[in-house]
Scaffold this motif. Structure first.
Motif, short mmCIF file in Angstrom:
data_model
loop_
_atom_site.label_atom_id
_atom_site.label_comp_id
_atom_site.label_asym_id
_atom_site.label_seq_id
_atom_site.Cartn_x
_atom_site.Cartn_y
_atom_site.Cartn_z
N UNK A 143 1.06 -1.27 -0.04
CA UNK A 143 0.08 -0.33 -0.48
C UNK A 143 0.63 1.46 -0.18
N UNK A 144 1.85 1.33 1.15
CA UNK A 144 2.98 2.49 0.64
C UNK A 144 3.59 2.80 -0.73
N UNK A 145 4.13 1.76 -1.17
CA UNK A 145 4.36 2.17 -2.71
C UNK A 145 3.33 2.93 -3.74
N UNK A 146 2.06 2.05 -3.16
CA UNK A 146 1.05 2.20 -4.23
C UNK A 146 0.43 3.98 -3.90
N UNK A 181 6.58 6.29 5.11
CA UNK A 181 6.73 4.31 6.07
C UNK A 181 6.24 3.99 7.34
N UNK A 182 6.54 5.88 8.17
CA UNK A 182 7.20 6.84 9.31
C UNK A 182 5.46 6.56 10.13
N UNK A 183 4.17 6.68 9.06
CA UNK A 183 3.17 7.47 8.84
C UNK A 183 2.40 6.27 8.86
N UNK A 258 -5.25 13.16 8.12
CA UNK A 258 -4.68 14.05 7.34
C UNK A 258 -3.72 13.56 5.91
N UNK A 259 -3.18 12.74 6.03
CA UNK A 259 -2.29 12.42 4.87
C UNK A 259 -3.30 12.42 3.83
N UNK A 260 -4.40 11.36 3.78
CA UNK A 260 -5.23 10.75 3.04
C UNK A 260 -6.24 11.84 2.80
#
Length: 289
Positions: A143-146, A181-183, A258-260
Motif C-alpha cells: 500500500x505504501x508504494x501504491x 513508512x513512518x506514518x 490528514x495524510x489521506x
C-alpha cells in the motif's frame, strides 16, 4: 440538443421519440439531462471535451460497485467508447427520490460492506479518472508504494505541471513522500473503494435507499475513503456510527486522516488553483514541519 440526445438513446437501444428533455445539475464536468421517451426516463451525461474512454471508465467503475451487492448504483444503458477525444456520453437509469431517516445509516452500513470486498493487490488493472484528472493505477503488493507512486506522487506531478507547487511546497512534499513508512502501518487486505466519495456522489432512491454515482474505483485502504468523506463534510454522525458498528476503524486512524486527505486536496489544487494551497500547506506542516 434534443435530436442529439435522441441519437444517443437510439445507440443504446431506445429508438422511440423523445418526449421531454430537461437540463439538470450534473457536476462541473459534463452537461447533464433528464430525457424522457415513450419507453423510459434516462439520465444522460454528455461532453465533447473529455478523453474517448472517459465514460467507459465510469461505466466500468459502476459495474465493479454493483457486482459487490453492497450498495445500489444506477443501471448503465450505454456509453461512448474509444481512446481518442470524442463526443462522449453515458446513459444511466434515472433515479429520483429523497432521503429518509434511515438513508445515511444504510449508506454507512453499505459502505462497510463494500469495503469487505477484497483483492490480493492494491490498485486496479487499468487507469481511470478522479474528476476530470487522470488517475493512474496498476497492481501493487504494498500500500505504501501504491499510495506514494500512484496517488500522492502522481498528483504532485500534475500540480507541478500546472504551476501549483512553489519550491517550499514541493520540497515538503518530497520529504513527505520519502517518509511515508513512518506514518502508514502495514494493513490487511485491500478493499474495493468508491474512490471519490463526497456528499455529492451519492443520491437517494424512491424509498430513500442510497445509490452511489461517479466512482473513481480502485482497491485500497478503507481509511483513505473515510478520510475523504470527512474533508468537506456532508455526512451525518449516524453515517459514521453505522459504519463503525459493522467495521470499526482503528483508534490511530486520526493520525493518518490528514495524510489521506492530502491526496484530494492536491486534486483540488490542480483543478481549482491556489484556493486549496493553504490547506495543502497545513497538512505538510503537520507531517514534515
Amino acid at each position: 440538443m434534443k435530436q442529439k440526445l435522441a441519437r444517443i438513446l437510439c445507440e443504446t437501444g431506445d429508438s422511440s421519440p423523445v418526449t421531454d428533455v430537461r437540463r439538470v445539475s450534473g457536476g462541473d464536468i459534463s452537461e447533464a439531462y433528464r430525457v424522457e421517451t415513450f419507453e423510459g426516463t434516462y439520465f444522460v451525461k454528455y461532453n465533447e471535451n473529455v478523453p474517448g474512454d472517459f465514460f467507459q471508465k465510469e461505466a466500468e467503475g459502476l459495474r465493479l460497485l454493483k457486482e459487490t451487492g453492497a450498495l445500489r448504483v444506477p443501471d448503465v444503458y450505454g456509453y461512448s467508447r474509444g481512446r481518442s477525444p470524442a463526443q462522449g456520453f453515458i446513459v444511466l437509469e434515472w433515479i429520483e427520490g429523497r432521503t429518509s431517516r434511515h438513508t445515511e445509516e444504510q449508506l454507512g452500513r453499505g459502505l462497510a460492506s463494500l469495503h469487505s470486498s477484497h483483492h490480493d493487490c492494491y490498485g486496479l488493472e487499468a487507469d481511470n479518472y478522479i474528476g476530470r484528472l487522470p488517475q493512474p493505477n496498476g497492481w501493487f503488493n504494498d500500500w505504501v508504494d501504491f499510495f506514494r507512486e500512484k496517488r500522492l506522487g502522481a498528483q504532485v506531478q500534475l500540480a507541478e505541471e500546472r504551476g501549483a507547487l512553489p519550491p517550499s511546497r514541493r520540497d515538503k512534499l518530497d520529504r513527505l513522500l520519502a517518509s511515508l513508512e513512518r506514518w502508514l502501518p502495514r494493513y490487511g487486505q485491500p478493499s474495493l473503494l468508491h474512490g471519490d466519495l463526497w456528499s455529492g456522489n451519492w443520491i437517494a432512491g424512491p424509498e430513500g435507499e442510497p445509490y452511489l454515482i461517479d466512482p473513481a474505483v480502485f482497491y485500497g485502504e478503507r481509511e483513505f475513503e473515510l478520510a475523504f468523506t470527512e474533508l468537506f463534510g456532508g455526512f451525518s454522525p449516524r453515517f459514521y456510527e453505522a459504519y463503525n458498528e459493522v467495521s470499526p476503524l482503528s483508534g490511530s486512524y486520526e493520525e493518518r486522516k490528514p495524510l489521506y486527505q492530502l491526496y484530494y486536496l492536491l486534486v483540488h489544487l490542480t483543478l481549482f488553483g491556489e484556493t486549496y494551497g493553504p490547506s495543502v500547506d497545513r497538512v505538510l506542516a503537520y507531517y514534515v514541519g
